[in-house]
Design a protein around this motif. Sequence first.
Motif, PDB file in Angstrom:
ATOM      1  N   GLY A 164       1.070  -1.125  -0.373  1.00 46.77           N
ATOM      2  CA  GLY A 164      -0.058   0.296  -0.203  1.00 46.77           C
ATOM      3  C   GLY A 164       0.925   0.997   0.042  1.00 46.77           C
ATOM      4  N   HIS A 165       0.458   2.450   0.703  1.00 49.94           N
ATOM      5  CA  HIS A 165       1.988   3.240   1.086  1.00 49.94           C
ATOM      6  C   HIS A 165       1.484   4.691   0.355  1.00 49.94           C
ATOM      7  CE1 HIS A 165       4.565   5.253   3.014  1.00 49.94           C
ATOM      8  NE2 HIS A 165       6.025   5.230   2.372  1.00 49.94           N
ATOM      9  N   THR A 166       1.559   4.571  -1.112  1.00 46.75           N
ATOM     10  CA  THR A 166       1.225   5.240  -2.157  1.00 46.75           C
ATOM     11  C   THR A 166      -0.221   5.922  -1.487  1.00 46.75           C
ATOM     12  OG1 THR A 166       0.853   4.100  -3.666  1.00 46.75           O
ATOM     13  CG2 THR A 166       3.717   4.355  -3.185  1.00 46.75           C
ATOM     14  N   HIS A 167      -0.667   5.120  -1.888  1.00 48.80           N
ATOM     15  CA  HIS A 167      -2.269   5.710  -2.156  1.00 48.80           C
ATOM     16  C   HIS A 167      -2.713   6.351  -4.127  1.00 48.80           C
ATOM     17  CE1 HIS A 167      -2.090   8.093   2.283  1.00 48.80           C
ATOM     18  NE2 HIS A 167      -1.600   6.456   1.831  1.00 48.80           N
ATOM     19  N   GLY A 168      -1.681   5.472  -4.785  1.00 47.55           N
ATOM     20  CA  GLY A 168      -1.625   5.623  -6.058  1.00 47.55           C
ATOM     21  C   GLY A 168      -1.349   7.364  -6.022  1.00 47.55           C
ATOM     22  N   GLY A 169      -0.654   7.835  -5.445  1.00 47.13           N
ATOM     23  CA  GLY A 169      -0.038   9.582  -5.912  1.00 47.13           C
ATOM     24  C   GLY A 169      -1.384  10.497  -4.962  1.00 47.13           C
ATOM     25  N   GLN A 170      -2.829   9.752  -4.832  1.00 46.40           N
ATOM     26  CA  GLN A 170      -3.752  10.426  -4.115  1.00 46.40           C
ATOM     27  C   GLN A 170      -4.172  11.260  -5.242  1.00 46.40           C
ATOM     28  OE1 GLN A 170      -2.983  11.054   0.795  1.00 46.40           O
ATOM     29  NE2 GLN A 170      -3.588  12.586  -0.660  1.00 46.40           N
ATOM     30  N   ILE A 171      -3.383  11.585  -6.273  1.00 45.30           N
ATOM     31  CA  ILE A 171      -3.419  12.471  -6.955  1.00 45.30           C
ATOM     32  C   ILE A 171      -2.863  11.283  -8.684  1.00 45.30           C
ATOM     33  CG2 ILE A 171      -4.000  14.612  -8.843  1.00 45.30           C
ATOM     34  CD1 ILE A 171      -3.647  15.971  -6.110  1.00 45.30           C
ATOM     35  N   ARG A 172      -3.690  11.268  -9.899  1.00 46.64           N
ATOM     36  CA  ARG A 172      -3.353  10.480 -10.669  1.00 46.64           C
ATOM     37  C   ARG A 172      -4.649  10.675 -11.638  1.00 46.64           C
ATOM     38  NH1 ARG A 172       0.280   6.684 -10.844  1.00 46.64           N
ATOM     39  NH2 ARG A 172      -0.421   4.847 -12.409  1.00 46.64           N
ATOM     40  N   LEU A 173      -3.710  11.146 -13.213  1.00 52.29           N
ATOM     41  CA  LEU A 173      -4.074  10.965 -14.151  1.00 52.29           C
ATOM     42  C   LEU A 173      -2.751  10.508 -15.184  1.00 52.29           C
ATOM     43  CD1 LEU A 173      -4.169  14.972 -13.945  1.00 52.29           C
ATOM     44  CD2 LEU A 173      -6.038  13.561 -13.520  1.00 52.29           C
ATOM     45  N   PHE A 174      -4.364   9.726 -16.387  1.00 55.69           N
ATOM     46  CA  PHE A 174      -3.210   9.051 -17.537  1.00 55.69           C
ATOM     47  C   PHE A 174      -2.364   8.409 -17.015  1.00 55.69           C
ATOM     48  CE2 PHE A 174      -4.399  14.327 -18.954  1.00 55.69           C
ATOM     49  CZ  PHE A 174      -5.459  13.275 -19.633  1.00 55.69           C
ATOM     50  N   GLY A 175      -2.821   7.907 -15.893  1.00 52.19           N
ATOM     51  CA  GLY A 175      -1.216   6.361 -15.724  1.00 52.19           C
ATOM     52  C   GLY A 175       0.015   7.249 -14.869  1.00 52.19           C
ATOM     53  N   TYR A 176      -0.295   8.870 -14.645  1.00 52.65           N
ATOM     54  CA  TYR A 176       0.728   8.559 -13.745  1.00 52.65           C
ATOM     55  C   TYR A 176       0.108   9.992 -12.680  1.00 52.65           C
ATOM     56  CZ  TYR A 176       4.680  12.382 -13.287  1.00 52.65           C
ATOM     57  OH  TYR A 176       6.052  13.569 -12.962  1.00 52.65           O
ATOM     58  N   SER A 177       1.318   9.985 -11.390  1.00 51.66           N
ATOM     59  CA  SER A 177       1.089  10.592 -10.270  1.00 51.66           C
ATOM     60  C   SER A 177       2.240  11.648  -9.905  1.00 51.66           C
ATOM     61  CB  SER A 177       0.853   9.840  -9.047  1.00 51.66           C
ATOM     62  OG  SER A 177      -0.165   8.481  -9.584  1.00 51.66           O
ATOM     63  N   PRO A 178       2.149  13.125 -10.051  1.00 48.07           N
ATOM     64  CA  PRO A 178       2.735  13.966  -9.165  1.00 48.07           C
ATOM     65  C   PRO A 178       3.706  13.536  -8.880  1.00 48.07           C
ATOM     66  CG  PRO A 178       0.676  14.914  -9.800  1.00 48.07           C
ATOM     67  CD  PRO A 178       0.686  13.312 -10.118  1.00 48.07           C
ATOM     68  N   VAL A 179       3.715  13.219  -7.378  1.00 48.51           N
ATOM     69  CA  VAL A 179       4.000  13.149  -6.028  1.00 48.51           C
ATOM     70  C   VAL A 179       3.506  11.857  -5.385  1.00 48.51           C
ATOM     71  CG1 VAL A 179       4.264  14.204  -3.794  1.00 48.51           C
ATOM     72  CG2 VAL A 179       3.111  15.688  -5.812  1.00 48.51           C
ATOM     73  N   VAL A 180       4.077  10.787  -5.418  1.00 50.87           N
ATOM     74  CA  VAL A 180       4.581   9.709  -4.913  1.00 50.87           C
ATOM     75  C   VAL A 180       5.859   9.308  -3.742  1.00 50.87           C
ATOM     76  CG1 VAL A 180       4.968   7.228  -5.505  1.00 50.87           C
ATOM     77  CG2 VAL A 180       3.928   9.048  -7.546  1.00 50.87           C
TER      78      VAL A 180
END
Length: 298
Positions: free
Chosen positions: A235-251
Amino acid sequence: MITRRGFLHFVGGSFLSVAALSAYAVGIEPMLLTHVKRYALTPPHWPAGLKLRIIALADIHACRPWMTAERIASLVEDANAQQADLIVLLGDYIAGMPLVTGPVTPSQWASALSGLKAPLGVLSILGNHDWWGDGFAQRAGAGPTIARKALEKVGIPVLENDVARLEKDGRGVWIAGLADQLALLPTRDRSGFTGLDDLDGTLAKVSDAAPVILLAHEPDIFPTVPSRVSLTLSGHTHGGQIRLFGYSPVVPSRFGNRYAYGHVVENDRNLIVSGGLGFSIVPVRFGMRPEILSIDLG
């Protein structure tokens, strides 16, 4: 050429768009009905004929108003409805941010989780916030943490560098759980984050050739996980919490987006990273709905 009126309309529209997106990310998407994310795979060397369904819940981060004891109880009902053979909890039950309207105590969230039921049982590990939120454990540099004691009090075993052997249809499977890789915060005596994980020592407790499923809160351990392990769940990452087009700006990973979310296969080794249920640092989710994992093996 843009006019002054046109410019003001543009600025006003942009402001309203940003405000609407912010309201959605803070007040709507985090509270959407939980998505059940399903995976089906047969890892290399998986025993023929062994079918196993695992339900995984990660990063609950209990707090008001977003992750109340009542909402956790509802998630428990959703998890139980998936008819799993085994349910695993991947850590971070403690709230990970100050922007809350009130606490949900360990006894409250643990009591809600005690309703989880599966034929092969419920197993858990701890996350970094379960350690960081325990001042006594931080000063001592050791557990048991408040979170571990709360889980064990309601009958949910906690695996910290330990294993459990289960059987389904006469076939064995090992569940190995790591202690947290970021457990101890930096102090004057500790220059950086100190992990308490012991991968080699944990796997050394596996005493036969049955497949191994590894529970590791942070996915960063994955490059060192041997092929002996059929599947790693994190777990831990939360998918970055913000994810657009398969990319998370902060991980929150030294590998960035490499292990941010989803099913990762490297050298025939399998990792699944949950997008989690709650959030830390700031109460925002966008493009990453709260999710329960359902994993069918074999």
